[in-house]
Design a protein around this motif. Sequence first.
Motif, PDB file in Angstrom:
ATOM      1  N   ASN A  69       0.814  -1.214   0.000  1.00  0.00           N
ATOM      2  CA  ASN A  69       0.000   0.000   0.000  1.00  0.00           C
ATOM      3  C   ASN A  69       0.849   1.267   0.000  1.00  0.00           C
ATOM      4  N   ALA A  70       1.946   1.244   0.738  1.00  0.00           N
ATOM      5  CA  ALA A  70       2.805   2.433   0.806  1.00  0.00           C
ATOM      6  C   ALA A  70       3.388   2.765  -0.560  1.00  0.00           C
ATOM      7  N   SER A  71       3.873   1.742  -1.253  1.00  0.00           N
ATOM      8  CA  SER A  71       4.417   1.974  -2.586  1.00  0.00           C
ATOM      9  C   SER A  71       3.333   2.395  -3.564  1.00  0.00           C
ATOM     10  N   LEU A  72       2.127   1.841  -3.403  1.00  0.00           N
ATOM     11  CA  LEU A  72       1.018   2.206  -4.287  1.00  0.00           C
ATOM     12  C   LEU A  72       0.634   3.673  -4.089  1.00  0.00           C
ATOM     13  N   VAL A  73       0.520   4.092  -2.842  1.00  0.00           N
ATOM     14  CA  VAL A  73       0.177   5.493  -2.562  1.00  0.00           C
ATOM     15  C   VAL A  73       1.265   6.421  -3.069  1.00  0.00           C
ATOM     16  N   ALA A  74       2.522   6.049  -2.825  1.00  0.00           N
ATOM     17  CA  ALA A  74       3.634   6.878  -3.291  1.00  0.00           C
ATOM     18  C   ALA A  74       3.656   6.974  -4.812  1.00  0.00           C
ATOM     19  N   ALA A  75       3.416   5.838  -5.480  1.00  0.00           N
ATOM     20  CA  ALA A  75       3.404   5.847  -6.943  1.00  0.00           C
ATOM     21  C   ALA A  75       2.293   6.739  -7.477  1.00  0.00           C
ATOM     22  N   ARG A  76       1.140   6.718  -6.829  1.00  0.00           N
ATOM     23  CA  ARG A  76       0.027   7.567  -7.265  1.00  0.00           C
ATOM     24  C   ARG A  76       0.368   9.041  -7.092  1.00  0.00           C
ATOM     25  N   GLU A  77       1.021   9.389  -6.002  1.00  0.00           N
ATOM     26  CA  GLU A  77       1.362  10.785  -5.743  1.00  0.00           C
ATOM     27  C   GLU A  77       2.491  11.278  -6.632  1.00  0.00           C
ATOM     28  N   LEU A  78       3.400  10.391  -7.017  1.00  0.00           N
ATOM     29  CA  LEU A  78       4.576  10.792  -7.785  1.00  0.00           C
ATOM     30  C   LEU A  78       4.437  10.550  -9.284  1.00  0.00           C
ATOM     31  N   PHE A  79       3.353   9.903  -9.699  1.00  0.00           N
ATOM     32  CA  PHE A  79       3.263   9.496 -11.099  1.00  0.00           C
ATOM     33  C   PHE A  79       3.235  10.683 -12.053  1.00  0.00           C
ATOM     34  N   ASN A  80       2.724  11.831 -11.617  1.00  0.00           N
ATOM     35  CA  ASN A  80       2.713  12.988 -12.512  1.00  0.00           C
ATOM     36  C   ASN A  80       4.140  13.391 -12.886  1.00  0.00           C
ATOM     37  N   ILE A  81       5.064  13.254 -11.945  1.00  0.00           N
ATOM     38  CA  ILE A  81       6.462  13.567 -12.241  1.00  0.00           C
ATOM     39  C   ILE A  81       7.028  12.545 -13.218  1.00  0.00           C
ATOM     40  N   PHE A  82       6.736  11.268 -12.978  1.00  0.00           N
ATOM     41  CA  PHE A  82       7.222  10.218 -13.870  1.00  0.00           C
ATOM     42  C   PHE A  82       6.680  10.412 -15.277  1.00  0.00           C
ATOM     43  N   LEU A  83       5.412  10.784 -15.375  1.00  0.00           N
ATOM     44  CA  LEU A  83       4.783  10.905 -16.687  1.00  0.00           C
ATOM     45  C   LEU A  83       5.376  12.058 -17.490  1.00  0.00           C
ATOM     46  N   ILE A  84       5.623  13.179 -16.842  1.00  0.00           N
ATOM     47  CA  ILE A  84       6.174  14.305 -17.597  1.00  0.00           C
ATOM     48  C   ILE A  84       7.607  14.030 -18.024  1.00  0.00           C
ATOM     49  N   ILE A  85       8.375  13.317 -17.183  1.00  0.00           N
ATOM     50  CA  ILE A  85       9.716  12.890 -17.606  1.00  0.00           C
ATOM     51  C   ILE A  85       9.605  11.991 -18.829  1.00  0.00           C
ATOM     52  N   SER A  86       8.652  11.084 -18.806  1.00  0.00           N
ATOM     53  CA  SER A  86       8.471  10.154 -19.920  1.00  0.00           C
ATOM     54  C   SER A  86       8.129  10.875 -21.214  1.00  0.00           C
ATOM     55  N   LEU A  87       7.194  11.826 -21.155  1.00  0.00           N
ATOM     56  CA  LEU A  87       6.756  12.523 -22.363  1.00  0.00           C
ATOM     57  C   LEU A  87       7.865  13.381 -22.951  1.00  0.00           C
ATOM     58  N   VAL A  88       8.572  14.119 -22.094  1.00  0.00           N
ATOM     59  CA  VAL A  88       9.649  14.969 -22.607  1.00  0.00           C
ATOM     60  C   VAL A  88      10.803  14.112 -23.124  1.00  0.00           C
ATOM     61  N   THR A  89      11.111  13.001 -22.438  1.00  0.00           N
ATOM     62  CA  THR A  89      12.167  12.102 -22.917  1.00  0.00           C
ATOM     63  C   THR A  89      11.786  11.496 -24.260  1.00  0.00           C
ATOM     64  N   ALA A  90      10.517  11.098 -24.406  1.00  0.00           N
ATOM     65  CA  ALA A  90      10.056  10.556 -25.679  1.00  0.00           C
ATOM     66  C   ALA A  90      10.149  11.595 -26.782  1.00  0.00           C
ATOM     67  N   MET A  91       9.767  12.843 -26.488  1.00  0.00           N
ATOM     68  CA  MET A  91       9.865  13.917 -27.479  1.00  0.00           C
ATOM     69  C   MET A  91      11.312  14.124 -27.902  1.00  0.00           C
ATOM     70  N   LEU A  92      12.231  14.163 -26.928  1.00  0.00           N
ATOM     71  CA  LEU A  92      13.640  14.359 -27.255  1.00  0.00           C
ATOM     72  C   LEU A  92      14.189  13.190 -28.073  1.00  0.00           C
ATOM     73  N   GLY A  93      13.668  11.984 -27.823  1.00  0.00           N
ATOM     74  CA  GLY A  93      14.089  10.844 -28.616  1.00  0.00           C
ATOM     75  C   GLY A  93      13.714  10.993 -30.084  1.00  0.00           C
ATOM     76  N   ALA A  94      12.502  11.482 -30.332  1.00  0.00           N
ATOM     77  CA  ALA A  94      12.071  11.696 -31.716  1.00  0.00           C
ATOM     78  C   ALA A  94      12.865  12.824 -32.371  1.00  0.00           C
ATOM     79  N   LEU A  95      13.147  13.880 -31.622  1.00  0.00           N
ATOM     80  CA  LEU A  95      13.953  14.975 -32.168  1.00  0.00           C
ATOM     81  C   LEU A  95      15.384  14.526 -32.434  1.00  0.00           C
TER      82      LEU A  95
END
Length: 524
Positions: free
Chosen positions: A57-83
């Motif tokens: 549960n602790a990891s699940l709650v933490a992942a839910r709270e931090l996922f917005n940071i993970f997602l924006i890293i993912s999107l910008v990294t993916a964009m830079l990969g295409a560029l």
Amino acid sequence: MDVSLTAAHWVYLGGIIVILGTMLMRKNIVVPAVIGTFLTAFVFSDSLVTGLASIFNASLVAARELFNIFLIISLVTAMLGALRQMGADRLMVAPFRRVMRGGTSSFIVLAVVTYTISLFFWPTPAVPLIGAVLIPVAIRAGLPPMAVGMAIAICGQGMALSSDYIIKVAPGLSAKSAGVDPDVVADRALVMSLIVGLTALLIAYFTQRRHMRRPAPELLTDWEARAESDFGKPGGDAPGGGATPTGGAAIGRTPAEAATSAAPPTSTAVLAEPVTASARQVIDDTFQSIRAAKTFAILVPTAYLAFIVYLMVGKFTDLVPDLKGGDAAAMVGGIAALILFAAAATNDKKGFLETTSEHLIDGLVFAFKAMGIVIPIAGFFFIGNGDFSAAILGLPADATGPTLLFDLVNAAQSHLPQNAFVTSFGILAIGMIAGLEGSGFTGLPLTGSLAGALGPAVGMDPATLAAIGQMGNIWSGGGTFVAWSSLIAVAGFARVPVLELARKCFVPVVSGLVLSTALSVLIF
């Protein structure tokens, strides 16, 4: 306020001590964090089932709270990969080379730009913007990745956020709890934040100066390749490692260089001969690739510059909605996603649906392999926060969870001697401890209340003590030396281990906090 400490409080305190000691020994703290979560939940509930479930549960709650940071890293990294596939990343950063000519100038530019954007819009949208545009330039100019991360963290998550002088959420929380004027707290917090930030920046610069290198394109290529290789990539192919994506320029080379290497070995010998259809096609594809790279090299900075203008218009006028925090970060991610789609379609018109998905997968894999280690660590500190502890302990939805961390801090404050210096450093320490749960704002009501209660007793202005507590809270939990905070985003874009970045920032930041607190007692 009298606080009754239970066995769970002492177990949780023991877990904090073990984790801090493990960090000082430069060891990984995942295992102590998980064991601490289990023991705390087990002792609190007196149930083995709850203790075991709390690990998940602790990891699940933490992942839910931090996922917005993970997602924006993912999107910008993916964009830079295409560029990067089309060579636009190198063209995009070329104009900044005129200013960022070396490690020192890059360090200064990163610091100034990060502070300016973060002061107006908070670090949440600032870090992705800088990660997409300026970090590659700084790396090419010879600034080591760790120095990049330290400069951004100190100026954004630390110096700008700790004063919060423009948006004034933090001074408002501190002042309301202390019963003082928010503007006074904001003014004093601004002075303190500058003292802390400049001190930390100087220490960071001189500790990293010996790692700076001469500017070279190879530094950027090596940084990209090494980061992908270290964190892992599906199939084992690291950008820059020799694999050339289909339909694009080789990574680390411009489209022209890629076309040169892709040309037939006999192309020089047949220049005097009529150009064949296949050779003409190669030339046409090369020029189209160059044009596409130039177009996107202009498009990306222009898009993010327009976004900054939009934020400023929203901040100072009523023409457009005022975006703050998460909304602004969501806009950054949305822009990155649209640019990713357009770049993927340009690189591979027939198979862009598949290549877009591949870039997204690579971005997600990078984010989780690089930063996923902080999830169980954050889970331990979340169990001490009343906002999350109920979900971790499996309590009913309407139940109030235990506030283990704040209870410990409240119990400790009653033992502070009645002395201005001791009280000031005590509130600073309490703020830093309250920030260990990874949020720089949740501890502000606590330190503000203590400032209002203790200030008159020791002959100090409560506004000064509230600002000191605000420094401790935000420099700690806001994301400078707590690895399970928004420091994750900084480390992700700088492509350095987040725990190592936290350790590197600790001494410079704490030195600045000590100096700032001492001067505040004497000045205010």
